[in-house]
Design a protein around this motif. Structure first.
Motif, PDB file in Angstrom:
ATOM      1  N   VAL A 198       5.475  11.201   0.439  1.00 43.89           N
ATOM      2  CA  VAL A 198       5.943   9.836   0.760  1.00 43.89           C
ATOM      3  C   VAL A 198       4.856   8.786   0.582  1.00 43.89           C
ATOM      4  O   VAL A 198       5.063   7.628   0.939  1.00 43.89           O
ATOM      5  CB  VAL A 198       6.501   9.752   2.199  1.00 43.89           C
ATOM      6  N   HIS A 199       3.702   9.177   0.015  1.00 42.37           N
ATOM      7  CA  HIS A 199       2.614   8.204  -0.103  1.00 42.37           C
ATOM      8  C   HIS A 199       1.886   8.414  -1.426  1.00 42.37           C
ATOM      9  O   HIS A 199       0.966   9.234  -1.522  1.00 42.37           O
ATOM     10  CB  HIS A 199       1.653   8.364   1.078  1.00 42.37           C
ATOM     11  N   THR A 200       2.311   7.649  -2.444  1.00 43.97           N
ATOM     12  CA  THR A 200       1.647   7.738  -3.746  1.00 43.97           C
ATOM     13  C   THR A 200       1.437   6.340  -4.324  1.00 43.97           C
ATOM     14  O   THR A 200       2.155   5.397  -3.985  1.00 43.97           O
ATOM     15  CB  THR A 200       2.507   8.531  -4.754  1.00 43.97           C
ATOM     16  N   LEU A 226       8.866  -1.047   4.781  1.00 39.25           N
ATOM     17  CA  LEU A 226       7.948  -2.128   4.387  1.00 39.25           C
ATOM     18  C   LEU A 226       6.535  -1.682   4.708  1.00 39.25           C
ATOM     19  O   LEU A 226       6.315  -1.034   5.731  1.00 39.25           O
ATOM     20  CB  LEU A 226       8.278  -3.405   5.172  1.00 39.25           C
ATOM     21  N   LYS A 227       5.602  -2.039   3.848  1.00 37.58           N
ATOM     22  CA  LYS A 227       4.203  -1.620   4.055  1.00 37.58           C
ATOM     23  C   LYS A 227       3.336  -2.861   4.229  1.00 37.58           C
ATOM     24  O   LYS A 227       3.471  -3.826   3.480  1.00 37.58           O
ATOM     25  CB  LYS A 227       3.749  -0.832   2.827  1.00 37.58           C
ATOM     26  N   LEU A 228       2.437  -2.798   5.192  1.00 38.08           N
ATOM     27  CA  LEU A 228       1.503  -3.903   5.401  1.00 38.08           C
ATOM     28  C   LEU A 228       0.095  -3.345   5.466  1.00 38.08           C
ATOM     29  O   LEU A 228      -0.157  -2.319   6.106  1.00 38.08           O
ATOM     30  CB  LEU A 228       1.844  -4.642   6.698  1.00 38.08           C
ATOM     31  N   PHE A 229      -0.810  -4.007   4.784  1.00 40.48           N
ATOM     32  CA  PHE A 229      -2.211  -3.587   4.770  1.00 40.48           C
ATOM     33  C   PHE A 229      -2.971  -4.427   5.792  1.00 40.48           C
ATOM     34  O   PHE A 229      -3.015  -5.649   5.685  1.00 40.48           O
ATOM     35  CB  PHE A 229      -2.824  -3.818   3.380  1.00 40.48           C
ATOM     36  N   MET A 230      -3.592  -3.758   6.755  1.00 43.91           N
ATOM     37  CA  MET A 230      -4.430  -4.462   7.732  1.00 43.91           C
ATOM     38  C   MET A 230      -5.877  -4.502   7.220  1.00 43.91           C
ATOM     39  O   MET A 230      -6.776  -4.975   7.922  1.00 43.91           O
ATOM     40  CB  MET A 230      -4.333  -3.769   9.091  1.00 43.91           C
ATOM     41  N   VAL A 285       1.883   0.920   8.151  1.00 45.36           N
ATOM     42  CA  VAL A 285       0.625   0.154   8.084  1.00 45.36           C
ATOM     43  C   VAL A 285      -0.526   1.018   7.574  1.00 45.36           C
ATOM     44  O   VAL A 285      -0.631   2.200   7.896  1.00 45.36           O
ATOM     45  CB  VAL A 285       0.205  -0.447   9.453  1.00 45.36           C
ATOM     46  N   HIS A 286      -1.368   0.374   6.766  1.00 45.59           N
ATOM     47  CA  HIS A 286      -2.712   0.884   6.497  1.00 45.59           C
ATOM     48  C   HIS A 286      -3.554   0.279   7.615  1.00 45.59           C
ATOM     49  O   HIS A 286      -3.794  -0.930   7.614  1.00 45.59           O
ATOM     50  CB  HIS A 286      -3.188   0.435   5.118  1.00 45.59           C
ATOM     51  N   ALA A 287      -3.955   1.105   8.567  1.00 51.82           N
ATOM     52  CA  ALA A 287      -4.581   0.596   9.789  1.00 51.82           C
ATOM     53  C   ALA A 287      -6.106   0.721   9.726  1.00 51.82           C
ATOM     54  O   ALA A 287      -6.682   1.760  10.038  1.00 51.82           O
ATOM     55  CB  ALA A 287      -4.023   1.351  10.993  1.00 51.82           C
TER      56      ALA A 287
HETATM   57  O1  URP Z   1      -8.308   4.672  -0.959  1.00 51.19           O
HETATM   58  C1  URP Z   1      -7.099   4.559  -0.975  1.00 51.19           C
HETATM   59  N1  URP Z   1      -6.427   4.970   0.066  1.00 51.19           N
HETATM   60  N2  URP Z   1      -6.495   4.037  -2.057  1.00 51.19           N
HETATM   61  C2  URP Z   1      -5.110   3.766  -2.224  1.00 51.19           C
HETATM   62  C3  URP Z   1      -4.671   2.515  -1.524  1.00 51.19           C
HETATM   63  C4  URP Z   1      -4.466   2.749  -0.062  1.00 51.19           C
HETATM   64  O2  URP Z   1      -5.163   2.176   0.759  1.00 51.19           O
HETATM   65  O3  URP Z   1      -3.573   3.516   0.316  1.00 51.19           O
END
Ligand code: URP
Ligand code: ZN
Ligand code: ZN
Length: 491
Positions: free
Chosen positions: A57-59, A147-151, A180-182
């Motif tokens: 689920v995370h690519t 929905l994805k949010l980058f912190m 979230v990317h926390a």
């Molecule tokens: O370092 C990473 N994780 N690269 C991909 C983008 C992300 O933050 O998921």
């Protein structure tokens, strides 16, 4: 006329049962004991396990990031995933700055045209203007329910707390989940220049610029907002004790919060990998960073006790030695441009990779290759060591991903009526993970030389065999978009 899988052990999230499985067309139509072969094609699965195929689920396929693009796309990345026993993945659409969510979706639909396995999309909101707030509910009808949010990633993807809070309020009203990317990107943006100014430019200082505390703090902030808004929260790529503690606290309070870790965080450490000399540490630069053996123990415990629900990859691969050609000029001319055309004109060309950050860890493209190795490495490190039961392995890698992201029971199950996504798994066969044999489009392997026991031998996507040993039978265009449902369960 169907395909009959005979004499195997069916492993689901709850059971391990000796049973035969009949597939007709794209669907599983019968599971039972001693099903008569009739005129069906029989696949003898004696000594093998039958698993629902992996869901990642995370690519990030074909992502413009860090001054270049991630290597694997919806062609090469799909082949690599399939060989590793994964036939569905969810990729992150990025809302373009100044553009709409639908603009982003159109770009990703184009990228996905060569698809060889099934795929779905999350939507990363980078610019929450009033028109974008109004647009969010329309994503549900598009089958995009997360929905994805980058912190983190200040001045690139990072959003502020008001955006996070408002997005959660809207998402909660429409049965959507917020991911979230926390990491606290403001603190990172303050630590990084100080490290560089002190001459600390090697890859290992990437970890010092993103200490575990800033992951724990951001995780806690998102968890609190989930509690306030009632919005289902899914924290991606969790790596460390402080983050796991924050999530566990939220779950204890009854908040609708969930989390994943990624396969690499179980195996790689700063000392053994990121600190490798002669810039080799760059191979392992990702955010949040790989951590310590202590944190690895915390993560194994968290996937075992249910604090974390999913294992994914965050697959986002770059060349270690890329940049064959005029790197700087290419990056300037083509960042945001059409590298497909450029590479087609000059097939010897390698787009820039990790070397962009020689002399400055902050410029190393962040991301790792893992889409092919997840199932084998987690089975080996988890099941063979006794940390995880085969059923929990299936739950973490196949079934929970489908449930949490609205694809169950079409995906993630060996059940009558489910898609016939079947992984024939040999628990006794060994394989050495290596760049020499992997199918990912990159020149190194995170787990180089690791001998794993338990490997995919045949992989079926909706009833069609796409992997048979080392033979690939997938076809471009056969991968389908999976429209996901809202109001998925919080596990
Ligand atoms: O370092 C990473 N994780 N690269 C991909 C983008 C992300 O933050 O998921
Ligand atoms: Zn991230
Ligand atoms: Zn990611």
């Amino acid at each position: 006329m169907g395909v009959l899988f005979k004499n195997g052990t069916v492993v689901t999230a709850s059971d391990m049962t000796q049973a035969d499985v009949l597939v007709e067309g794209e669907i599983i139509t019968l599971i039972g004991q001693n099903i008569a072969p009739g005129g069906h094609e029989v696949v003898d699965c004696t000594g093998k396990y039958l698993l629902p195929v992996g869901i990642d689920v995370h690519t990030h396929l074909d992502l413009a990031f860090g001054g270049t693009y991630s290597n694997d796309d919806f062609n090469t990345g799909h082949r690599a995933a399939g060989f590793g026993g994964t036939t569905t993945h969810i990729d992150f659409v990025i809302q373009p700055k100044g553009g709409s969510l639908h603009d982003g979706l159109n770009v990703w639909r184009e990228k996905a045209k060569p698809a060889q396995i099934d795929y779905a999309f999350h939507m990363a909101v980078t610019d929450l203007r009033p028109d974008v707030m109004d647009e969010i509910p329309s994503m549900v009808a598009e089958g995009v329910t997360s929905l994805k949010l980058f912190m983190a990633y200040k001045n690139v993807f990072q959003i502020d707390d008001a955006t996070l809070f408002k997005t959660m309020q809207i998402a909660a009203q429409h049965g959507m989940i917020v991911m979230v990317h926390a990491e606290n990107g403001d603190v990172e943006a303050s630590l990084t220049p100080a490290l560089l100014a002190a001459g600390k430019t090697d890859p290992k200082y990437h970890a010092a610029s993103r200490p575990p505390e800033i992951e724990g703090e951001a995780t806690n902030r998102a968890v609190v907002m989930s509690g306030l808004t009632g919005c289902a929260l899914y924290v991606v790529h969790m790596t460390c004790e402080s983050a796991v503690d924050a999530l566990r606290r939220g779950r204890t309070l009854g908040y609708p919060v969930m989390g994943e870790t990624c396969v690499q965080y179980f195996f790689l450490t700063v000392d053994d990998h990121l600190a490798q000399p002669d810039f080799h540490g760059a191979k392992f630069v990702c955010s949040p960073p790989i951590r310590s053996t202590h944190d690895q123990g915390i993560l194994w415990q968290a996937v075992k006790d249910g604090t974390l629900q999913v294992v994914s990859t965050d697959h986002c691969d770059f060349w270690f030695e890329g940049g064959v050609g005029p790197v700087k000029e290419w990056a300037e001319a083509h960042n945001g441009g059409d590298w497909h055309t450029f590479e087609a004109q000059d097939p010897t060309y390698r787009r820039p990779g990790k070397e962009l950050g020689k002399g400055n860890f902050a410029k190393i493209p962040n991301g790792l290759p893992a889409i092919e190795d997840r199932m084998m490495a987690v089975w080996h490190g988890g099941v063979n060591s006794g940390k995880l039961s085969p059923q929990r392995f299936v739950e973490l890698n196949c079934t929970n991903p489908a449930k949490i992201f609205g694809m169950y029971p079409k995906k993630g199950a060996i059940a009558v009526g489910s898609d016939a996504d079947i992984l024939v798994w040999d628990p006794n066969k060994t394989h050495t993970l290596s760049a020499k044999t992997h199918h990912m489009h990159t020149d190194y392997n995170l787990f180089e030389g690791m001998e794993v026991k338990g490997v995919p031998v045949q992989v079926y996507l909706r009833g069609s065999k796409i992997v048979d040993g080392d033979q690939w039978h997938g076809k471009n265009g056969n991968g389908q978009f999976v429209a996901r449902k809202p109001n998925a369960p919080v596990l």
